[in-house]
Design a protein around this motif. Structure first.
Motif, mmCIF file in Angstrom:
data_model
loop_
_atom_site.group_PDB
_atom_site.id
_atom_site.type_symbol
_atom_site.label_atom_id
_atom_site.label_comp_id
_atom_site.label_asym_id
_atom_site.label_seq_id
_atom_site.Cartn_x
_atom_site.Cartn_y
_atom_site.Cartn_z
ATOM 1 N N VAL A 192 70.080 26.381 59.068
ATOM 2 C CA VAL A 192 70.559 27.568 59.761
ATOM 3 C C VAL A 192 69.789 28.791 59.268
ATOM 4 N N PRO A 193 69.223 29.600 60.192
ATOM 5 C CA PRO A 193 68.625 30.867 59.748
ATOM 6 C C PRO A 193 69.731 31.861 59.376
ATOM 7 N N VAL A 194 69.616 32.450 58.200
ATOM 8 C CA VAL A 194 70.630 33.395 57.723
ATOM 9 C C VAL A 194 70.233 34.817 58.108
ATOM 10 N N MET A 195 69.002 35.218 57.758
ATOM 11 C CA MET A 195 68.481 36.541 58.108
ATOM 12 C C MET A 195 67.017 36.420 58.488
ATOM 13 N N PRO A 232 60.910 41.268 54.734
ATOM 14 C CA PRO A 232 59.552 41.339 54.202
ATOM 15 C C PRO A 232 59.340 40.450 52.986
ATOM 16 N N SER A 233 60.357 40.201 52.224
ATOM 17 C CA SER A 233 60.241 39.363 51.033
ATOM 18 C C SER A 233 61.513 38.529 50.888
ATOM 19 N N SER A 240 63.265 29.978 51.887
ATOM 20 C CA SER A 240 62.655 30.978 52.762
ATOM 21 C C SER A 240 61.420 30.402 53.432
ATOM 22 N N THR A 241 61.231 30.785 54.679
ATOM 23 C CA THR A 241 60.035 30.419 55.433
ATOM 24 C C THR A 241 59.549 31.664 56.152
ATOM 25 N N GLY A 242 58.325 32.055 55.878
ATOM 26 C CA GLY A 242 57.788 33.260 56.517
ATOM 27 C C GLY A 242 58.615 34.472 56.161
ATOM 28 N N GLN A 243 59.231 35.095 57.160
ATOM 29 C CA GLN A 243 60.074 36.265 56.941
ATOM 30 C C GLN A 243 61.545 35.950 57.185
ATOM 31 N N THR A 244 61.908 34.679 57.077
ATOM 32 C CA THR A 244 63.271 34.247 57.374
ATOM 33 C C THR A 244 63.902 33.600 56.154
#
Length: 156
Positions: free
Chosen positions: A125-128, A132-133, A111-115
Motif C-alpha cells: 500500500v502506498p502511504v505517502m 523528496p526523501s 521507500s521507492t522513488g518518492q513514495t
C-alpha cells in the motif's frame, strides 16, 4: 525537488508524525519566477515598440506575469500530511483522504522513488507520495511503529 520537514507531536497517548512539503522549492520557484518575469519584460518591450504586435505582446506579458506570481505563490504553499499512531491503529491523512490501518497487520515500511510504501498483510500500500526523501520519513515511521508494538505487547 520539494523542500520538506517533519515533526513528531505526542498527544493523549497518540503520536502524530506531521510531514510538511512544498509544492515547489524556493530555489526553483525563484528561478521560474525570474524566467517568467524576464520573458514578460521582453514581450512588454515588443508591445511598446511594435504597432502590429502590440496586442499580442501585451497579452503574452500579462500571461508571463501571471505565471510568475503563480510560481511565487506555489513556493509559499505548504502541504501538511499526517501519520497518526494510536495504540491499536495507524491513521494516514494524506493527499487522497484518510485511511486507517490496524497495527497488527503492518509488516514493514519501505521507500521507492518518492513514495513511502507499506507491506500491509499480503498487500503493498502506498502511504505517502511525492516525498523528496522518503527514507528519512521511513526511519521515523519504523521507529514509531516499533514503539507502539512494544507498548501493545506490554499491555497484552
Amino acid at each position: 525537488m520539494a523542500q520538506f520537514g517533519y515533526r513528531i507531536v505526542r498527544r493523549d497517548g497518540n503520536a502524530i508524525l506531521a510531514v510538511d512539503t512544498r509544492a515547489v522549492s524556493k530555489v526553483r520557484g525563484v528561478l521560474l519566477a525570474s524566467f517568467f518575469g524576464v520573458l514578460g519584460l521582453c514581450f512588454l518591450l515588443i508591445a511598446i515598440t511594435s504597432r502590429n504586435d502590440a496586442l499580442l505582446g501585451g497579452v503574452i506579458f500579462l500571461v508571463s506575469e501571471f505565471c510568475a506570481i503563480g510560481t511565487l505563490y506555489a513556493t509559499r504553499r505548504v502541504v501538511v500530511r499526517n501519520i497518526v499512531f494510536t495504540p491499536d491503529a495507524m491513521v494516514v491523512q494524506g493527499d487522497d483522504g484518510r485511511h486507517s490501518f490496524d497495527l497488527v497487520h503492518i509488516a514493514r515500511f519501505f521507500s521507492t522513488g518518492q513514495t513511502l510504501m507499506m507491506a500491509y498483510g499480503s498487500e503493498t500500500v502506498p502511504v505517502m507520495r511525492r516525498l523528496p526523501s522518503p527514507a528519512r520519513i521511513e526511519a521515523q515511521v519504523r521507529r514509531l511503529l516499533e514503539e507502539y508494538r512494544r507498548h501493545a505487547a506490554r499491555a497484552a
